[in-house]
Enzyme design. Sequence first.
Site, PDB file in Angstrom:
ATOM      1  N   LYS A 118       0.835  -1.208   0.000  1.00 20.12           N
ATOM      2  CA  LYS A 118       0.000   0.000   0.000  1.00 20.12           C
ATOM      3  C   LYS A 118       0.862   1.247   0.000  1.00 20.12           C
ATOM      4  CE  LYS A 118      -1.296   2.130   3.464  1.00 20.12           C
ATOM      5  NZ  LYS A 118      -0.923   3.374   4.207  1.00 20.12           N
ATOM      6  N   ASP A 136      -5.839   1.412   1.219  1.00 25.46           N
ATOM      7  CA  ASP A 136      -5.832   1.604   2.666  1.00 25.46           C
ATOM      8  C   ASP A 136      -7.206   1.251   3.208  1.00 25.46           C
ATOM      9  OD1 ASP A 136      -7.477   3.691   1.934  1.00 25.46           O
ATOM     10  OD2 ASP A 136      -6.225   5.268   2.790  1.00 25.46           O
TER      11      ASP A 136
END
Length: 213
Positions: A118, A136
């Site tokens: 991420k 996220d």
Amino acid sequence: MKNVNEIFEYLKTLFPNPKCELNYRSPFQLLIAVILSAQCTDKRVNTVTPILFEKYPTPKALGNAKQEDVEEIIRPLGFFRNKAKAIIACAKQLDEEFDGQVPNDVEKLQQLQGVGRKTANVVTAEAFRANNIGVDTHVFRVAHRLGLSEGNTPEKVEMDLRNVFAGRDLASDHFLLVLFGRYHCKAVKPQCDKCKLNNHCKYYVEKMDKYDE
């Protein structure tokens, strides 16, 4: 694709200029700020990074920092001991293995301490405008609610979104989803009554069904 376009046309009315809310002046500062933002708000991260980067302006400086000194600066963020250890190690790797430069490569970034997929996607998308999308907690939640993915891990959701958003600007789409999840489609008390995406939203349908029971 029609539903996807409809979703993003609406999101653009809410956020005409979607962008990262972390303050930074270089890819190095962005990378460290994103690591610090784990389980913390961007707003709070922005209160400590000016102090951190004034004292440690380069990867070499931060990589040679004493952990207790860094901990003291980032203490307001929570998990400050682990984060201090991670950003010092990350900065040291940047200095020693990448000549102090943040690589524009997701796989290479993930070799750095404290950097997962991420974070690597967010940094490359924001700093280098790479066509990547970071998943996220906000993107994960919104993607499920809007029926864009049923993946049970961030990696699976990312793959689903890459397929659904094929041909689109993933970096821009990423920040639209983040901001929508942060300010409208919240985990607790989402603003369903004001949202024009109710016809796409599984969460809203399920909530209305419960009311009808």
